[in-house]
Design a protein around this motif. Structure first.
Motif: not given
Lengths: 245, 221
Positions: B126-132, B136
């Motif tokens: 989810a964190a990668y999917a939101i662009g992190m 981060q």
């Protein structure tokens, strides 16, 4: 219509096992495409390839003109433009709802904390959860968490939204509150690719339905055609099973 | 037994305890920081990095701490001399601190690794999917959750380290235990001082352990 998401001949293997076989399809701007099929058919894997959460070995995927598989592509930037909603919500449990909505706006897009909080609250209001802004994810029901997750994805002003079985982990009485938000989104013209078993939603909202089995796209057609007269035996079987109850 | 000699020795003993605590706190902070980097290395997809981190952990877990302390006392000045070209005496405190940080990092790394692995995979997704970015994802999403879960284990390891700091007697550093022993030796009555030292170690470690247990129960809710 211009294609927002273009998937060309994509194949993927886990070791020896082929999970995707030459998948080709596209999603036009403003189009809502439902991807369905039996479990293990590769539909979740396919949708995760679109924002590179899963790698693929052959073929190409182009999102708004950017090639996902290209080693030179700035993946974080690409992902920040494509919203994704997961089966298990995946809100960040150590952050309040407000911070869940603000963190990526601030850290990825560089918005100010105030601007991000304000936008988050606006979206929270839109999914009917403004009163819960100060709470933590663990204090919300599954349906509420998923609505927050949709708001979190929308906070990045995405050019398209990917939904990976957004209602599969929900109790039946909470499914509709999430589908209502998705329906509204579709009606506003959001480009959407949804992996779901909710055939009622597909009938109501989808422009097209993709049916997958064993890693292949078996049917890819308008929803009237899919529900009216599916061509493949496997789609007929799948529909008869899933529509019985 | 005669405990009357202890009172005048208290200021000296307190100085010893101050050194013990200073060493402990710096070693824990440094060890957790280095251990976190090593844990990230072990979990890396980069094979060379992962093997190097694994080798580090296995190496330091396979040799006695006393050896590391003596070794660094002799080696750190030599390395510095080699790097700077000048003789660089570093003193026992610094060499001990380096030894503890590097040794404890191997143990902290395993705790941190388990902590990171206990966070569901979907969180990183989810964190990668939101662009992190990777940094981060770790800093903002995974490590804050992992550290919350593993705080009791890190504290438990720190209590063990508190006792292990007494090994610095090997290079003549005056920590609490070494001070107590030398005070006793001076007046020819080591037993009372050693009993006192034992009581202090027991009470503080036992109390700290009990606190950690309570914290663990609270975090478990």
């Amino acid at each position: 219509m211009s294609a927002m998401i273009r998937i060309n001949n994509v194949s993927k293997w886990y070791g020896e096992f082929q999970v995707l076989t030459e998948c080709t399809t596209q999603v036009a701007k403003g189009e809502v495409v439902v991807v369905c099929g039996p479990s293990g058919s590769g539909k979740s894997t396919l949708i995760k390839c679109v924002n590179a959460l899963e790698a693929f070995q052959k073929g190409e995927i182009i999102v708004d003109g950017t090639s996902v598989g290209d080693a030179k592509t700035d993946l974080p930037k690409l992902r920040s433009r494509v919203g994704m909603v997961f089966q298990h919500f995946e809100l960040f449990p150590h952050l309040s709802i407000t911070d869940n909505l603000a963190i990526a706006q601030v850290k990825v897009l560089g918005r100010s904390q105030d601007e991000a909080t304000e936008k988050g609250l606006k979206l929270l209001n839109r999914v009917g959860l403004k009163a819960h802004a100060h709470k933590y994810p663990g204090q919300l029901s599954g349906g509420q968490q998923q609505r927050v997750a949709i708001a979190r994805a929308l906070s990045m002003d995405p050019i398209a939204m990917l939904f990976d079985e957004p209602t599969s982990a929900l109790d039946p009485e909470m499914i509709n509150e999430v589908l209502d938000v998705m329906t509204e989104l579709a009606q506003e013209g959001m480009t959407m690719m949804c992996v779901t078993h909710e055939m009622g939603f597909a009938r109501r909202v989808a422009n097209r339905v993709i049916f997958m089995d064993r890693g292949q796209i078996i049917e890819d057609c308008g929803k009237e055609e899919f529900f009216g007269s599916p061509r493949s035996e496997r789609a007929v079987q799948f529909l008869s099973k899933i529509l019985q109850h | 037994m005669d405990f009357s000699q202890i009172l005048p020795a208290l200021p000296g003993l307190w100085q010893g305890m101050a050194l013990t605590l200073q060493l402990l706190i710096l070693a824990v902070l440094g060890g957790v920081a280095l251990g976190t980097l090593i844990a990230l290395g072990r979990l890396s997809h980069h094979r060379l990095l992962a093997s190097a981190a694994k080798l580090y952990v296995n190496y330091f877990r396979s040799i006695p701490l006393l050896l590391v302390i003596s070794w660094f006392y002799l080696v750190v000045p030599l390395v510095l001399q080699w790097l700077t070209g000048n003789p660089s005496p570093v003193g026992p405190f610094t060499s001990c601190l380096v030894a503890f940080v590097m040794f404890e990092a191997a143990y902290f790394a395993e705790i941190v690794r388990a902590g990171i692995q206990s966070i569901p995979k979907g969180q990183a997704g989810a964190a990668y999917a939101i662009g992190m970015s990777y940094g981060q994802v770790m800093r903002l999403v995974i490590l804050p959750q992992a550290f919350r879960k593993m705080t009791p284990l890190l504290l438990q390891q720190s209590i063990i380290l508190f006792q292990d700091t007494s090994l610095v007697y090997a290079v003549g550093l005056m920590d609490f235990l070494n001070t107590a022993r030398s005070k006793g030796d001076i007046i020819g009555q080591p037993d009372q001082f050693l009993l006192l030292a034992g009581a202090v170690y027991f009470v503080s470690s036992f109390a700290a352990s009990a606190l950690v247990k309570r914290l663990q129960q609270r975090l478990a809710i």
